[in-house]
Design an enzyme around this catalytic site. Structure first.
Site, PDB file in Angstrom:
ATOM      1  N   TYR A 152     -24.856 -46.344 -14.347  1.00 19.79           N
ATOM      2  CA  TYR A 152     -25.625 -45.961 -13.179  1.00 19.79           C
ATOM      3  C   TYR A 152     -24.804 -46.544 -11.919  1.00 19.79           C
ATOM      4  O   TYR A 152     -24.528 -45.884 -10.876  1.00 19.79           O
ATOM      5  CB  TYR A 152     -26.883 -46.619 -13.191  1.00 19.79           C
ATOM      6  CG  TYR A 152     -27.882 -46.602 -11.962  1.00 19.79           C
ATOM      7  CD1 TYR A 152     -28.578 -45.484 -11.739  1.00 19.79           C
ATOM      8  CD2 TYR A 152     -28.005 -47.665 -11.215  1.00 19.79           C
ATOM      9  CE1 TYR A 152     -29.409 -45.124 -10.723  1.00 19.79           C
ATOM     10  CE2 TYR A 152     -29.050 -47.449 -10.354  1.00 19.79           C
ATOM     11  CZ  TYR A 152     -29.386 -46.150 -10.093  1.00 19.79           C
ATOM     12  OH  TYR A 152     -30.520 -45.925  -8.931  1.00 19.79           O
ATOM     13  N   GLY A 158     -34.465 -33.471  -7.096  1.00 24.09           N
ATOM     14  CA  GLY A 158     -35.455 -34.621  -7.814  1.00 24.09           C
ATOM     15  C   GLY A 158     -36.814 -34.558  -7.171  1.00 24.09           C
ATOM     16  O   GLY A 158     -37.251 -36.078  -7.027  1.00 24.09           O
TER      17      GLY A 158
HETATM   18  C1  AKB Z   1     -33.243 -48.899 -11.238  1.00 24.30           C
HETATM   19  O1  AKB Z   1     -33.926 -49.928 -11.542  1.00 24.30           O
HETATM   20  O2  AKB Z   1     -32.365 -48.283 -11.801  1.00 24.30           O
HETATM   21  C2  AKB Z   1     -33.403 -48.380  -9.694  1.00 24.30           C
HETATM   22  C3  AKB Z   1     -32.422 -48.894  -8.713  1.00 24.30           C
HETATM   23  C4  AKB Z   1     -32.580 -50.426  -8.195  1.00 24.30           C
HETATM   24  O3  AKB Z   1     -31.448 -48.377  -8.339  1.00 24.30           O
HETATM   25  N1  AKB Z   1     -34.751 -48.775  -9.466  1.00 24.30           N
END
Ligand code: AKB
Length: 320
Positions: free
Chosen positions: A142, A8
């Site tokens: 995420y 990355g």
């Molecule tokens: C996001 O906003 O997805 C990243 C994080 C805080 O992990 N910057």
């Protein structure tokens, strides 16, 4: 760390971590890997750059063997908002990618740095003074990948002895490479718009407090943690670290001290607002301070000043 691989490498963190590692360990020792065939000029000119798809374990293994890699900073990942748009792809890149890196590291005795995030927390986590060890039930793809990644890294350490370490990064602010598809991206975009147009339309609402950090601190944290004597570490994956906590209107006010006619309005994006509302406002980072001496150097004011200075230079040189 003798031979380092950064996955990355063309991303927001990688584009600044690679030069910092090359300065510290030598250009020839740090291999930058990204999915782009044409990286930023600096990355390929100052050392080796290779294209790498982290979902292909054989490609990672080939690079590790070719360059006798002993440490991997594994940064390749989709950010939070992008991952909500494309959850299947996010799982593939963020989880299969990490699993592949850990497997290759197990077989080739590499140490691994894995960046977790405030995204590893969820709506039932205490939002103020968020403890190092607490409830982690994220409700985003995420976050699911980040909390699973933390656990998987711990597993590879306890089960196989892989030297895995990591931090939970807050929103990162930087002037070199734009983040892509994150929830905290507003805190970077705002500077570009303030300098170019003196106005910004914020996608998070007033009062949305989030942890943040300036990139030089984030880069220093990754290197410092990987260099710490292992005997000092009680936690490994992943340390809470933060430098500042602010809401959008406070960042705007900080910018107005340097650009008085800067104006901010709000058009809230419900998806990113819901993500932000499930994240901590301010993490407790005492474990990092105690175990490996973490200490940020930039606060809201010094970060704002440096961002404006550096982006103004970029603008004047036609690179903005
Ligand atoms: C996001 O906003 O997805 C990243 C994080 C805080 O992990 N910057």
């Amino acid at each position: 760390m003798k031979h380092i691989l950064v996955t990355g490498a063309t991303g927001q963190i990688g584009s600044e971590l690679v030069p910092a590692l090359r300065e510290r360990y030598g250009c020839a020792q740090v291999i930058a890997a990204g999915h782009k065939t044409k990286p930023q000029p600096g990355l390929a000119e100052s050392g080796t750059y290779t294209t790498l798809d982290v979902t292909q374990i054989e490609s990672i293994e080939a690079v590790v063997k070719q360059y006798q890699i002993d440490t991997i900073f594994h940064l390749a990942a989709l950010l939070s908002a992008k991952a909500e748009e494309k959850p299947q792809l996010a799982w593939k890149v963020n989880m299969t990618g990490l699993y592949n890196v850990l497997e290759v590291s197990r077989k080739n005795e590499c140490a691994v740095f894995f960046p977790s995030s405030i995204g590893a927390f969820g709506p039932d986590t205490p939002r103020d003074n968020t403890p190092q060890d607490t409830l982690q039930h994220p409700n985003t793809m995420y976050g699911v990948c980040k909390v699973s990644g933390e656990l998987l890294c711990n597993y590879y350490y306890t089960r196989f002895g892989v030297d895995t370490r990591g931090v939970r990064y807050p929103g990162l602010i930087s002037y070199d490479t734009l983040p892509g598809g994150g929830t905290t991206d507003y805190a970077v975009e705002i500077f570009y718009r303030a300098i170019k147009e003196k106005k910004y339309n914020c996608f998070l609402k007033q009062g949305t407090y989030l942890d943040m950090m300036y990139m030089p601190d984030a880069v220093r944290a990754a290197i410092q943690l990987m260099e710490t004597d292992a005997s000092r570490l009680k936690h490994r994956n992943a340390f809470n670290i933060t430098a500042m906590s602010f809401a959008p209107e406070e960042l705007a006010a900080s910018i107005q001290k340097f650009i008085p006619d800067f104006f901010m309005q709000y058009t809230v994006d419900p998806v990113r607002q819901a993500i932000a509302d499930s994240w901590p406002c301010h993490m407790d980072d005492r474990a990092a301070r105690e175990e490996w001496g973490w200490e940020p150097r930039y606060n809201l004011e010094s970060m704002t000043q440096d961002m404006i200075d550096r982006l103004t230079v970029k603008l004047n040189s036609g690179r903005l």
